[in-house]
Each structure stands twice: as C-alpha cells, then as structure tokens.
Design a protein around this motif. Structure first.
Motif, PDB file in Angstrom:
ATOM      1  N   THR A 235      -5.381  45.220 -62.246  1.00 42.74           N
ATOM      2  CA  THR A 235      -4.544  43.889 -62.328  1.00 42.74           C
ATOM      3  C   THR A 235      -4.916  42.711 -61.321  1.00 42.74           C
ATOM      4  O   THR A 235      -5.312  43.200 -60.219  1.00 42.74           O
ATOM      5  CB  THR A 235      -3.131  44.222 -61.873  1.00 42.74           C
ATOM      6  OG1 THR A 235      -2.643  45.300 -62.941  1.00 42.74           O
ATOM      7  CG2 THR A 235      -2.465  43.063 -62.010  1.00 42.74           C
ATOM      8  N   TYR A 236      -5.183  41.668 -61.945  1.00 38.35           N
ATOM      9  CA  TYR A 236      -5.743  40.639 -60.861  1.00 38.35           C
ATOM     10  C   TYR A 236      -4.919  39.558 -61.153  1.00 38.35           C
ATOM     11  O   TYR A 236      -4.473  39.151 -61.817  1.00 38.35           O
ATOM     12  CB  TYR A 236      -7.253  40.289 -61.479  1.00 38.35           C
ATOM     13  CG  TYR A 236      -8.208  41.305 -61.481  1.00 38.35           C
ATOM     14  CD1 TYR A 236      -9.134  41.589 -60.356  1.00 38.35           C
ATOM     15  CD2 TYR A 236      -8.316  42.154 -62.584  1.00 38.35           C
ATOM     16  CE1 TYR A 236     -10.082  42.346 -60.240  1.00 38.35           C
ATOM     17  CE2 TYR A 236      -9.255  43.431 -62.448  1.00 38.35           C
ATOM     18  CZ  TYR A 236     -10.172  43.260 -61.294  1.00 38.35           C
ATOM     19  OH  TYR A 236     -11.045  44.745 -61.398  1.00 38.35           O
ATOM     20  N   LYS A 237      -5.117  38.964 -59.707  1.00 39.24           N
ATOM     21  CA  LYS A 237      -4.344  37.428 -59.596  1.00 39.24           C
ATOM     22  C   LYS A 237      -5.730  36.337 -59.646  1.00 39.24           C
ATOM     23  O   LYS A 237      -6.295  36.633 -58.767  1.00 39.24           O
ATOM     24  CB  LYS A 237      -3.584  37.393 -58.359  1.00 39.24           C
ATOM     25  CG  LYS A 237      -2.851  36.081 -58.348  1.00 39.24           C
ATOM     26  CD  LYS A 237      -1.968  36.081 -57.139  1.00 39.24           C
ATOM     27  CE  LYS A 237      -1.257  34.677 -56.942  1.00 39.24           C
ATOM     28  NZ  LYS A 237      -0.409  34.541 -58.090  1.00 39.24           N
ATOM     29  N   ILE A 238      -5.775  35.645 -60.544  1.00 46.06           N
ATOM     30  CA  ILE A 238      -6.965  34.545 -60.651  1.00 46.06           C
ATOM     31  C   ILE A 238      -6.562  33.318 -60.153  1.00 46.06           C
ATOM     32  O   ILE A 238      -5.510  32.715 -60.573  1.00 46.06           O
ATOM     33  CB  ILE A 238      -7.361  34.453 -61.989  1.00 46.06           C
ATOM     34  CG1 ILE A 238      -7.477  36.117 -62.793  1.00 46.06           C
ATOM     35  CG2 ILE A 238      -8.578  33.800 -62.203  1.00 46.06           C
ATOM     36  CD1 ILE A 238      -8.677  36.966 -61.923  1.00 46.06           C
ATOM     37  N   GLN A 239      -7.456  32.860 -59.135  1.00 43.60           N
ATOM     38  CA  GLN A 239      -7.097  31.812 -58.622  1.00 43.60           C
ATOM     39  C   GLN A 239      -8.399  30.909 -58.196  1.00 43.60           C
ATOM     40  O   GLN A 239      -9.261  31.755 -57.857  1.00 43.60           O
ATOM     41  CB  GLN A 239      -6.074  31.762 -57.626  1.00 43.60           C
ATOM     42  CG  GLN A 239      -6.636  32.903 -56.352  1.00 43.60           C
ATOM     43  CD  GLN A 239      -5.513  32.781 -55.642  1.00 43.60           C
ATOM     44  OE1 GLN A 239      -4.179  32.205 -55.803  1.00 43.60           O
ATOM     45  NE2 GLN A 239      -5.449  33.694 -54.527  1.00 43.60           N
ATOM     46  N   PRO A 240      -8.681  29.835 -58.038  1.00 42.86           N
ATOM     47  CA  PRO A 240      -9.844  29.269 -57.722  1.00 42.86           C
ATOM     48  C   PRO A 240     -10.184  29.368 -56.208  1.00 42.86           C
ATOM     49  O   PRO A 240      -9.378  29.818 -55.322  1.00 42.86           O
ATOM     50  CB  PRO A 240      -9.741  27.563 -57.617  1.00 42.86           C
ATOM     51  CG  PRO A 240      -8.695  27.414 -58.836  1.00 42.86           C
ATOM     52  CD  PRO A 240      -7.894  28.657 -58.451  1.00 42.86           C
ATOM     53  N   SER A 241     -11.473  29.567 -55.627  1.00 42.56           N
ATOM     54  CA  SER A 241     -11.889  29.771 -54.448  1.00 42.56           C
ATOM     55  C   SER A 241     -12.895  28.917 -53.962  1.00 42.56           C
ATOM     56  O   SER A 241     -13.969  28.771 -54.514  1.00 42.56           O
ATOM     57  CB  SER A 241     -12.274  31.399 -54.227  1.00 42.56           C
ATOM     58  OG  SER A 241     -12.741  31.542 -52.868  1.00 42.56           O
ATOM     59  N   VAL A 242     -12.734  28.122 -52.915  1.00 42.19           N
ATOM     60  CA  VAL A 242     -13.543  27.129 -52.105  1.00 42.19           C
ATOM     61  C   VAL A 242     -13.919  27.507 -50.788  1.00 42.19           C
ATOM     62  O   VAL A 242     -12.971  27.608 -50.002  1.00 42.19           O
ATOM     63  CB  VAL A 242     -13.168  25.937 -52.600  1.00 42.19           C
ATOM     64  CG1 VAL A 242     -14.063  24.719 -51.852  1.00 42.19           C
ATOM     65  CG2 VAL A 242     -12.981  25.626 -53.825  1.00 42.19           C
ATOM     66  N   ILE A 243     -15.032  27.539 -50.415  1.00 44.32           N
ATOM     67  CA  ILE A 243     -15.389  28.054 -48.828  1.00 44.32           C
ATOM     68  C   ILE A 243     -16.473  26.747 -48.693  1.00 44.32           C
ATOM     69  O   ILE A 243     -17.321  26.716 -49.133  1.00 44.32           O
ATOM     70  CB  ILE A 243     -16.016  29.349 -48.600  1.00 44.32           C
ATOM     71  CG1 ILE A 243     -15.150  30.252 -49.242  1.00 44.32           C
ATOM     72  CG2 ILE A 243     -16.362  29.270 -47.459  1.00 44.32           C
ATOM     73  CD1 ILE A 243     -15.571  31.899 -49.113  1.00 44.32           C
TER      74      ILE A 243
END
Length: 374
Positions: A235-243
């Motif tokens: 099960t995954y929670k998908i969301q953008p990731s910016v570093i």
C-alpha cells in the motif's frame, strides 16, 4: 720515402669515420620512415579506439534514453551527458538537442584511454511513440460493475492547469467485449446514468488480450522493461517529492506533480510497474501505470495518464480519479468494481503527454548517422 709514409698516416681512421657516417646516414634514412610509420600506426590505433568509444557512447545513450530529462526539452534546447567504457578503455561526453517536437540530434565525442585521441559521431533520432489502443475512457474485457457516485466520461476534457489547446473528438465512455459484462447499480448509475461519451457504452467484440498487452510493435514485456519505477506489492501514498528545488526521482512514491505547473516534478511522467497487487491510498501522480496483479484505489487518489491493469480493478470510498484512460484486462475474468466517488475521465491531452514523455528515441532509418569534423 719516410715523408711519403708519414703523409699516409690516419687515412684508415678517416676512411673508417667516413664509413661510419655513411652507415649512420643509411640507418637514419631507414629508421626515420620506420619511426614515422610506427607513430602513424599508433595514432591510427588511438583514433580508431576513440571512434569506438564515441560509437559506444552513442549506442549506450540511445539505449539508456532519459525520458524524464530529454523528452521535456523545449525545441532547440539541449542537455549534456558523460560516460565511460568498461575496463577503462575510454571516456565520452555528448549533448542531446531537440530539433522539433519529435526529432533530436545526439552528438558524442569519445577519447581513448590515453586521452590523446578523440573522435566525434552524431545521430538524428525520432521519438518512437508508443501505440496504445485508446478508444474509451474505460476499456475492459471481463465482468464490470459500476455504481455509487462513480462516473465514466469519454468526452474529451483537458486538465485546467495544463496548456492543451482545443479538445479532440470524444471517445466512448466504456468499451466492453460483451454487453452482458457491464452492470450499473445505484441511483446515479442505474440504466447507465453515470456513463457519458460517444457512445456512452461501446460493445466491441474485437477487444482481446492483445488490446491490453500489445502496443504496435511493443509488447507488455517490452513496455515493462522500460519502467522507471518498480513497485513491490503493498500500500502506497503517492505524492510529489522535491529536494533542494530538484524533483526527487529516487523516491518511488514520487510519480510527478500534474497539479502544479511550476513544480520541478511537473514534467516527470514515469512508467511505473507493479508486478503484483498494488494498493494506492492518495494522493496524486502521472505517467503510465502498469499493474501485473490487482489494483485497489482509495483515498481520493488522482492519476493523470494511462493505467493498464492485468488483473482486477477495485475502487472504494472516495475512490480514484483517473484522467486520461484506464484499461483493466481481467486476465482471470474477475469483476472490475468501480464504486464510490470514482471518476474515469478521458483526456487526449493527458494521453498524448504520457505517451510522448515515456517514448524512447530511435535512430532514423536512413541518413541519420554522421561524423562531424572536430
């Protein structure tokens, strides 16, 4: 008599010296061309090695086509790359420049191991667009149940935050192989009230496994091999990731950011492959999603792109919002269940962007290769 003898002293030494000079001249005359030929041969060998390195870099770069970086280039923009040949045989660097919507120029310079010789090669490439048979918002081959507050809409609708231009012709809402496979339930969906498109329901007896697993010259296995992300069952929670202002492409839960045009992840359209069952519980992503098992969606998850499910599709609760096209193959002919607040909305703009972003570059069939002068 003594004076004559004295005058002849040293003549043998002079003669020997002259002979040595003559022999030295002969040796030099022979050694010089030999040395030159040796150097020419060595230079030719190094140049040949550099050429091999440049060609290796060209082939390697085409084979490792970076869809995320290169497909997002504007026309006439370019980006660079570097690499090396195994076992320290040489290094290369190159550039990729976009010449038009689907044509690129790749220019690679290779150096031999000594870094004393270099050669340059170039190749014209064209995006090899995937040919997925999109003819409806939802295409399915097995029993399909739609109810609750779900909506399936084949009318071409573009995301408001995207610059897409005019809409294309509308597609079918639901495309099924057998009319008896489709069941609509609930107040909103009874009698097909939640299905829209031209027509809302299309019965197409040609729908088969090839519809879901063959895409022009590319098959399921080849498309899977192109995947950018491999998702284990779970099960995954998908969301953008910016570093640091850069899209974090290492994060497997980052499937791009279709909602924010200014985001560094707005141009990220990965191919995501889950060989087993996959459950998604929010938030948002984009690209091409391939699921080898069953797909369960909840938590109001939004996806922009193309979804191909080899097993069963199930949406519950607030369901999922699919913008683009959804295909559920039902290899085992289990039920597809689209319930809750689910939405499947066809968008030709989303489909085009997902296909273009994921498509690799391929050499032109004729007059595509050249060897520029350094």
């Amino acid at each position: 008599m003594d004076s004559i003898v004295k005058d002849e002293r040293g003549m043998a030494l002079v003669g020997a010296f002259l002979m040595l000079l003559l022999m030295g001249a002969l040796v030099s005359a022979t050694f010089g061309p030999t040395l030159l030929e040796g150097r020419l041969a060595e230079n030719t060998r190094r140049s040949s090695k550099a050429f091999d390195v440049a060609e290796y870099g060209l082939v390697d770069a085409v084979g490792q086509w970076s869809s995320y970086d290169w497909n997002a280039l504007a026309v006439w923009d370019s980006t660079s790359f570097t690499g090396s040949v195994p076992n320290g045989a040489g290094t290369y660097e190159g550039t990729v420049r976009r010449l038009s919507d689907d044509v690129f120029l790749m220019d690679v310079t290779g150096w031999d191991a000594s870094q004393r010789a270099r050669r340059r090669v170039a190749q014209l490439l064209k995006l090899q667009l995937l040919e997925i048979d999109i003819q409806a918002a939802l295409t399915t081959r097995g029993p399909t149940k739609i109810g609750g507050s779900a909506e399936i809409n084949g009318n071409d609708t573009h995301p408001g935050q995207w610059a897409c231009g005019a809409a294309d012709s509308s597609m079918s809402g639901v495309r099924v192989a057998d009319a008896g496979d489709l069941e609509t339930t609930g107040t909103q969906c009874s009698d097909g009230g939640c299905l829209f498109g031209n027509p809302p329901v299309e019965v197409d007896t040609t729908v088969s496994e090839d519809t879901f697993f063959q895409y022009g010259d590319v098959g399921w296995d080849e498309l899977v091999a192109m995947a950018d992300l491999l998702m284990a069952s779970g099960t995954y929670k998908i969301q953008p990731s910016v570093i640091g202002g850069v899209c974090n492409v290492v994060d497997k839960s980052n499937w791009g950011d279709p909602l924010t045009p200014t985001s560094p992840c707005f141009g990220r359209f990965p191919i995501i492959y889950a060989p087993g069952d996959l459950t998604v519980n929010g938030d948002v992503g984009q690209g091409i999603l391939l699921v080898g098992g069953d797909l369960s969606v909840q938590g109001g998850f939004e996806f922009y792109g193309i979804v191909i499910v080899r097993g069963r599709l199930k949406t519950t609760g607030t369901g999922g919002h699919f913008n683009g096209s959804l295909m559920a193959a039902n290899v085992d002919l289990d039920d597809n269940t689209v319930l809750g607040d689910a939405l499947v909305q066809f968008s030709s703009c989303v489909v085009r962007r997902a296909l273009a972003a994921a498509s690799p570059g391929a050499p032109l069939r004729s007059r595509g290769w050249l060897q520029p002068f350094n």
